[in-house]
Design an enzyme around this catalytic site. Structure first.
Site, PDB file in Angstrom:
ATOM      1  N   TYR A  67     -83.016   4.800  56.151  1.00 60.34           N
ATOM      2  CA  TYR A  67     -82.958   3.625  55.352  1.00 60.34           C
ATOM      3  C   TYR A  67     -83.404   4.150  53.716  1.00 60.34           C
ATOM      4  CZ  TYR A  67     -83.404   0.692  59.364  1.00 60.34           C
ATOM      5  OH  TYR A  67     -83.205   0.007  60.679  1.00 60.34           O
ATOM      6  N   PHE A  78     -82.987   3.951  62.805  1.00 66.99           N
ATOM      7  CA  PHE A  78     -83.195   2.417  62.924  1.00 66.99           C
ATOM      8  C   PHE A  78     -84.733   1.934  62.878  1.00 66.99           C
ATOM      9  CE2 PHE A  78     -79.217   3.535  64.940  1.00 66.99           C
ATOM     10  CZ  PHE A  78     -78.226   2.658  64.402  1.00 66.99           C
TER      11      PHE A  78
END
Length: 224
Positions: A67, A78
């Site tokens: 991210y 994730f």
């Protein structure tokens, strides 16, 4: 850059850490961490390997790159740190978990409990510039993560590889499916989840494959 993993992964990955490609990657990362905002922080780049030792890997969930917004990435695909809003892809993963194995919702996105049970939460690329998805693609991380999968492939005990999306599926060529198991679908992102991720039941299938090979299943339920 720090490559001290303190478990069998260090030995398994030593050949790639000593390669010219990795030395080039290191120099690139030194400049990036000095001049840009890079995620995750330097001490968490190898978190997936640290939390899930080589001989304890049962399942691999392969992501793309970390991210790229503040406070999210902490080295596990994730997963986000507690206190950070759950990203859309992870919300979809939770939704599929709920229909697949009766997962009860939690108010955070930290998947460390999975990692500690033998789920290697690995991204194909382990670093990224703030706000710029895929900005470290093609810089050498792919060689490291390809090599990690090739090393796992040498193991005799079954590993279940969960490959979501085309980037993850491209690693399938490194896996001997006579020994190991591969589960694939589209990526859980909102752009594609309705085209085959929902209803794919990867979590119950992975547990069934583990049980068939004499291994204990993963408890996918996270604590609050």
């Amino acid at each position: 850059m720090h490559t001290i993993i303190n478990n069998q992964w260090q030995e398994a990955l030593d050949p790639v850490f000593e390669s010219p490609a990795y030395q080039k990657l290191r120099e690139f990362l030194k400049d990036e961490y000095r001049s840009q905002v890079i995620y995750p922080d330097m001490w968490h780049i190898y978190e997936a390997f640290k939390l899930t030792p080589f001989d304890q890997v049962k399942v691999v969930i392969l992501g793309q790159d970390p991210y790229h917004e503040p406070h999210q990435a902490h080295g596990l695909s994730f997963s986000v740190q507690k206190g950070v809003a759950i990203p859309p892809s992870l919300n979809n993963i939770y939704q599929e978990l709920s229909t697949d194995v009766g997962f009860q919702p939690v108010h955070h996105g930290n998947l460390t409990e999975w990692a500690e049970q033998g789920v290697l939460l690995l991204n194909s690329v382990l670093t990224v510039r703030q706000g710029k998805a895929h900005s470290h693609r093609g810089r050498g991380w792919e060689e490291v993560t390809d090599f990690a999968i090739q090393q796992l492939n040498k193991r005799n005990q079954r590993v279940v590889f969960i490959l979501w999306g085309n980037a993850a599926k491209s690693k399938r060529r490194f896996i001997d499916e006579n020994k190991h198991a591969v589960l694939t679908s589209v990526h859980p992102s909102p752009l594609s989840a309705y085209r085959g991720f929902f209803g794919s039941r990867p979590f119950s299938k992975a547990n069934q494959l583990l049980i068939e090979s004499g291994q204990s299943p993963i408890n996918w339920q996270l604590s609050e």
